[in-house]
Design a protein around this motif. Sequence first.
Motif, short mmCIF file in Angstrom:
data_model
loop_
_atom_site.label_atom_id
_atom_site.label_comp_id
_atom_site.label_asym_id
_atom_site.label_seq_id
_atom_site.Cartn_x
_atom_site.Cartn_y
_atom_site.Cartn_z
N PHE A 186 -2.78 14.97 -7.21
CA PHE A 186 -4.10 15.29 -6.67
C PHE A 186 -4.02 16.23 -5.46
N ARG A 187 -2.82 16.63 -5.09
CA ARG A 187 -2.56 17.45 -3.90
C ARG A 187 -3.24 16.81 -2.68
N ASP A 188 -2.98 15.50 -2.54
CA ASP A 188 -3.54 14.74 -1.42
C ASP A 188 -2.44 14.20 -0.50
N GLY A 189 -1.19 14.65 -0.73
CA GLY A 189 -0.09 14.20 0.10
C GLY A 189 0.53 12.88 -0.34
N PRO A 231 0.83 -1.21 0.00
CA PRO A 231 0.00 0.00 0.00
C PRO A 231 0.87 1.26 0.00
N LEU A 232 0.46 2.23 -0.80
CA LEU A 232 1.17 3.51 -0.92
C LEU A 232 1.01 4.30 0.37
N VAL A 233 2.13 4.78 0.91
CA VAL A 233 2.09 5.61 2.12
C VAL A 233 2.23 7.08 1.71
N PRO A 234 1.87 8.02 2.60
CA PRO A 234 1.98 9.44 2.25
C PRO A 234 3.42 9.85 1.95
N CYS A 235 3.56 10.82 1.07
CA CYS A 235 4.86 11.41 0.75
C CYS A 235 5.04 12.68 1.58
N GLY A 239 15.44 18.93 1.89
CA GLY A 239 14.76 18.21 2.96
C GLY A 239 13.28 18.03 2.73
N ASP A 240 12.67 18.89 1.90
CA ASP A 240 11.25 18.74 1.59
C ASP A 240 11.04 17.48 0.76
N ARG A 241 9.89 16.86 0.95
CA ARG A 241 9.51 15.68 0.17
C ARG A 241 8.51 16.13 -0.88
N TRP A 242 8.63 15.57 -2.10
CA TRP A 242 7.82 16.04 -3.22
C TRP A 242 7.58 14.90 -4.19
N CYS A 243 6.37 14.82 -4.73
CA CYS A 243 6.06 13.83 -5.76
C CYS A 243 6.61 14.34 -7.09
#
Length: 124
Positions: A26-29, A13-17, A77-81
Motif C-alpha cells: 500500500f506504500r504506507d511504510g 501489532p505490526l510496526v513500520p518497516c 541497509g534499506d528496509r523493504w517489504c
Amino acid sequence: MEKDPPINVLGEPLVPCSNDPITGFFRDGHCNTCAEDQGSHTVCAIMTDEFLAFSKYVGNDLSTPRPEFGFTGLKAGDRWCLCASRFMQAHDEGCAPKVDLSASHRRALVIAPLEVLEQYKLVE
C-alpha cells in the motif's frame, strides 16, 4: 481493497518497516497486505548487496532506479517489504536477508515458516 488486520508474525501489532524508502504493497511504510496482494509483500527485509544481486539475477531488479515509478532503487541497509516467496527462494539459495519480525505481517507465515524467519531475525 481492504487491509488484513495489522498483526505481525509474533502475534503483536505490526510496526513500520520503512518510510525511507517508502515500502509496502500500500506504500504506507508497513508490510500490510490484502487479498489483492498476490505477491504477499509481507516480509520486512533488510537489504544486502548479496540479496540485491540475487534478486536481480532472478528477474526482480530492486537496485536500479526507476524514476518513472518514483523508485530510487534499493541499496544495502534499506528496509523493504519483500514478497514472502522471494524470501523463501533466497533462503533456499543461501542468500536471504535479515528480517524484522515485528514489522513482518503474519500473512507471511502462509509461505515462510516462523522457524525459517527466526533464523534471519534482526538483532538490534
